[in-house]
Design a protein around this motif. Structure first.
Motif, PDB file in Angstrom:
ATOM      1  N   GLY A 254      65.832   2.693  62.792  1.00 12.66           N
ATOM      2  CA  GLY A 254      67.230   2.672  62.380  1.00 12.66           C
ATOM      3  C   GLY A 254      67.371   2.497  60.877  1.00 12.66           C
ATOM      4  N   LEU A 255      66.516   1.671  60.298  1.00  9.90           N
ATOM      5  CA  LEU A 255      66.517   1.499  58.846  1.00  9.90           C
ATOM      6  C   LEU A 255      66.071   2.772  58.138  1.00  9.90           C
ATOM      7  N   ASP A 256      65.094   3.472  58.722  1.00 10.37           N
ATOM      8  CA  ASP A 256      64.678   4.760  58.154  1.00 10.37           C
ATOM      9  C   ASP A 256      65.866   5.714  58.077  1.00 10.37           C
ATOM     10  N   LEU A 257      66.666   5.721  59.137  1.00 12.68           N
ATOM     11  CA  LEU A 257      67.844   6.586  59.157  1.00 12.68           C
ATOM     12  C   LEU A 257      68.853   6.142  58.096  1.00 12.68           C
ATOM     13  N   ALA A 258      69.064   4.844  57.986  1.00  5.70           N
ATOM     14  CA  ALA A 258      69.998   4.329  56.966  1.00  5.70           C
ATOM     15  C   ALA A 258      69.536   4.735  55.574  1.00  5.70           C
ATOM     16  N   ALA A 259      68.222   4.702  55.338  1.00  2.64           N
ATOM     17  CA  ALA A 259      67.684   5.092  54.032  1.00  2.64           C
ATOM     18  C   ALA A 259      67.973   6.557  53.728  1.00  2.64           C
TER      19      ALA A 259
ATOM     20  N   TYR B 276      70.688   8.111  54.539  1.00  7.05           N
ATOM     21  CA  TYR B 276      72.073   8.131  54.068  1.00  7.05           C
ATOM     22  C   TYR B 276      72.144   7.702  52.602  1.00  7.05           C
ATOM     23  N   VAL B 277      71.317   6.723  52.232  1.00 11.20           N
ATOM     24  CA  VAL B 277      71.290   6.287  50.831  1.00 11.20           C
ATOM     25  C   VAL B 277      70.781   7.422  49.944  1.00 11.20           C
ATOM     26  N   LYS B 278      69.702   8.067  50.366  1.00 12.22           N
ATOM     27  CA  LYS B 278      69.138   9.156  49.572  1.00 12.22           C
ATOM     28  C   LYS B 278      70.112  10.320  49.428  1.00 12.22           C
ATOM     29  N   GLU B 279      70.959  10.494  50.437  1.00 10.56           N
ATOM     30  CA  GLU B 279      71.966  11.565  50.385  1.00 10.56           C
ATOM     31  C   GLU B 279      73.188  11.159  49.570  1.00 10.56           C
ATOM     32  N   GLY B 280      73.222   9.916  49.089  1.00 14.32           N
ATOM     33  CA  GLY B 280      74.362   9.446  48.308  1.00 14.32           C
ATOM     34  C   GLY B 280      75.554   9.029  49.141  1.00 14.32           C
ATOM     35  N   ARG B 281      75.368   8.857  50.449  1.00 10.46           N
ATOM     36  CA  ARG B 281      76.478   8.489  51.328  1.00 10.46           C
ATOM     37  C   ARG B 281      76.613   6.982  51.505  1.00 10.46           C
ATOM     38  N   ALA B 282      75.594   6.239  51.075  1.00 14.12           N
ATOM     39  CA  ALA B 282      75.622   4.778  51.075  1.00 14.12           C
ATOM     40  C   ALA B 282      74.909   4.306  49.818  1.00 14.12           C
ATOM     41  N   VAL B 283      75.178   3.059  49.418  1.00 12.92           N
ATOM     42  CA  VAL B 283      74.603   2.571  48.157  1.00 12.92           C
ATOM     43  C   VAL B 283      73.504   1.545  48.368  1.00 12.92           C
ATOM     44  N   ALA B 284      73.400   0.975  49.578  1.00 14.17           N
ATOM     45  CA  ALA B 284      72.430  -0.094  49.799  1.00 14.17           C
ATOM     46  C   ALA B 284      72.087  -0.192  51.283  1.00 14.17           C
ATOM     47  N   LEU B 285      71.025  -0.953  51.555  1.00 15.71           N
ATOM     48  CA  LEU B 285      70.580  -1.206  52.914  1.00 15.71           C
ATOM     49  C   LEU B 285      70.890  -2.643  53.310  1.00 15.71           C
TER      50      LEU B 285
ATOM     51  N   TYR C  57      60.527  -6.590  55.837  1.00 17.49           N
ATOM     52  CA  TYR C  57      59.617  -6.052  54.822  1.00 17.49           C
ATOM     53  C   TYR C  57      59.732  -4.526  54.749  1.00 17.49           C
ATOM     54  N   HIS C  58      59.897  -3.903  55.902  1.00 16.96           N
ATOM     55  CA  HIS C  58      60.077  -2.444  55.925  1.00 16.96           C
ATOM     56  C   HIS C  58      61.348  -2.056  55.173  1.00 16.96           C
ATOM     57  N   ALA C  59      62.413  -2.833  55.355  1.00 22.47           N
ATOM     58  CA  ALA C  59      63.659  -2.563  54.633  1.00 22.47           C
ATOM     59  C   ALA C  59      63.451  -2.684  53.127  1.00 22.47           C
ATOM     60  N   LEU C  60      62.685  -3.671  52.708  1.00 17.23           N
ATOM     61  CA  LEU C  60      62.410  -3.841  51.275  1.00 17.23           C
ATOM     62  C   LEU C  60      61.603  -2.661  50.739  1.00 17.23           C
ATOM     63  N   GLU C  61      60.657  -2.173  51.528  1.00 18.19           N
ATOM     64  CA  GLU C  61      59.899  -0.982  51.113  1.00 18.19           C
ATOM     65  C   GLU C  61      60.819   0.227  50.988  1.00 18.19           C
ATOM     66  N   LEU C  62      61.746   0.366  51.924  1.00 19.91           N
ATOM     67  CA  LEU C  62      62.695   1.471  51.852  1.00 19.91           C
ATOM     68  C   LEU C  62      63.588   1.332  50.627  1.00 19.91           C
ATOM     69  N   GLY C  63      64.011   0.101  50.325  1.00 20.31           N
ATOM     70  CA  GLY C  63      64.816  -0.121  49.132  1.00 20.31           C
ATOM     71  C   GLY C  63      64.068   0.289  47.876  1.00 20.31           C
TER      72      GLY C  63
ATOM     73  N   ASP D 139      61.682   2.530  47.749  1.00 22.63           N
ATOM     74  CA  ASP D 139      61.554   3.990  47.774  1.00 22.63           C
ATOM     75  C   ASP D 139      62.860   4.675  47.385  1.00 22.63           C
ATOM     76  N   CYS D 140      63.976   4.121  47.836  1.00 22.66           N
ATOM     77  CA  CYS D 140      65.287   4.718  47.549  1.00 22.66           C
ATOM     78  C   CYS D 140      65.831   4.300  46.189  1.00 22.66           C
ATOM     79  N   GLY D 141      65.257   3.250  45.613  1.00 22.41           N
ATOM     80  CA  GLY D 141      65.811   2.708  44.373  1.00 22.41           C
ATOM     81  C   GLY D 141      67.149   2.043  44.587  1.00 22.41           C
ATOM     82  N   CYS D 142      67.320   1.379  45.756  1.00 20.97           N
ATOM     83  CA  CYS D 142      68.604   0.766  46.074  1.00 20.97           C
ATOM     84  C   CYS D 142      68.426  -0.712  46.378  1.00 20.97           C
ATOM     85  N   ALA D 143      69.537  -1.418  46.431  1.00 19.39           N
ATOM     86  CA  ALA D 143      69.537  -2.835  46.779  1.00 19.39           C
ATOM     87  C   ALA D 143      69.422  -3.009  48.289  1.00 19.39           C
ATOM     88  N   VAL D 144      69.006  -4.220  48.675  1.00 21.59           N
ATOM     89  CA  VAL D 144      68.951  -4.602  50.086  1.00 21.59           C
ATOM     90  C   VAL D 144      69.726  -5.896  50.252  1.00 21.59           C
ATOM     91  N   GLN D 145      70.748  -5.877  51.107  1.00 18.63           N
ATOM     92  CA  GLN D 145      71.471  -7.103  51.439  1.00 18.63           C
ATOM     93  C   GLN D 145      70.735  -7.825  52.555  1.00 18.63           C
TER      94      GLN D 145
END
Length: 276
Positions: A108-113, A115-124, A146-152, A154-160
């Motif tokens: 699910g986090l992979d999918l959220a990432a 959306y971030v890469k597509e510019g449809r969301a700003v953070a995870l 930890y996987h979410a942090l790795e995705l952040g 990779d995407c260059g985005c913040a993680v809440q």
């Protein structure tokens, strides 16, 4: 006293037209002087979704983005934050193994990432349970985080981060190993002792002193927008109202307010916050 001509940002808020006040809550925020919100996706069960695979979160994310578009029509600037709530682990393990549940959440986090890469969301959004769980559940939740942090990274985005109350000091090392700057890991519902970027509930008693000290942080309401819990955690007007009160009473300066509502969230999330 009117708020000064600066943006007012709520770093963590939910707007839910199905289970809560929806757009009326967003209008309350705007009428009170609010200008920008980080709209955080609610858990899957809020949408009646019972995920068995990562792809099942698409409905959650798409419906969140639909709400974001509705809120934008009120004149607010909306930054969607998508991810998987850590409490999903308990619900998933009621019908699958712990390993399977962790796999669904990371997918699910992979999918959220995406959306971030597509510019449809700003953070995870990710985290770990803020309540007592078995050691193996806590370990699995940390692996998902930890996987979410790795995705952040990779995407260059913040993680809440939604986690237990307290500093979450161990997340600093996790962030460094994952390759994401620690300042881009936001501790939602923060306490002042966290080394992460804190997002404080607007009524937090230490906000004035921390602002005067130059501490970098944001403010949030964590408004849940659920009719079954009206006003929880605090209402949608709270961030602008508390900001106004702090300014009126001389507890913070306009420079402090600018740092809280503009400079820190802009830097943390990589967005350009300005008056609409």
């Amino acid at each position: 006293m009117k708020l000064p001509a600066i943006p007012i940002t709520d770093d963590h808020i939910h707007i839910d037209p199905n289970n809560g006040r929806g757009i009326e809550a967003a209008k309350d925020f705007r009428r009170s002087g609010g200008t920008h919100i980080f709209l955080v996706a609610k858990p899957s069960w809020s949408f009646g979704v019972e995920p068995s695979a990562g792809e099942d979160y698409r409905e959650v994310f798409d419906r969140t983005l639909h709400v974001a578009e509705m809120v934008r029509e009120t004149g607010l600037v909306v930054y969607p934050v998508l991810g998987v709530h850590p409490a999903e682990m308990n619900r998933l393990t009621a019908r699958m193994t712990l390993d399977e549940a962790a796999g669904v959440m990371t997918a699910g986090l992979d999918l959220a990432a995406c959306y971030v890469k597509e510019g449809r969301a700003v953070a995870l959004k990710s985290g770990r349970p803020h309540y007592e769980v078995a050691p193996e559940v806590f370990a699995a939740s940390n692996a998902v985080l930890y996987h979410a942090l790795e995705l952040g990274a990779d995407c260059g985005c913040a993680v809440q981060l939604h986690a237990e109350s307290g500093p979450c000091t161990d997340v600093v090392d996790m962030a460094r190993r994952a390759g994401i700057p620690v300042e881009r890991v936001v501790k939602h519902f923060a306490t002042p002792d966290t080394p992460l970027t804190p997002s404080f509930i607007a009524r937090h008693e230490e906000i004035p002193a921390l602002a005067r000290s130059g501490r970098l942080f944001t403010m949030e309401s964590d408004y849940m927008d659920e009719n079954s819990r009206p006003g929880a955690v605090i209402g949608p007007k709270s961030v602008p109202r508390f900001t106004r009160r702090y300014l009126e009473e001389g507890l913070i300066t306009e420079e402090d307010a600018w740092r809280i509502h503009v400079e820190t969230p802009s830097r943390t999330y990589g967005v350009d916050i300005a008056l609409p």
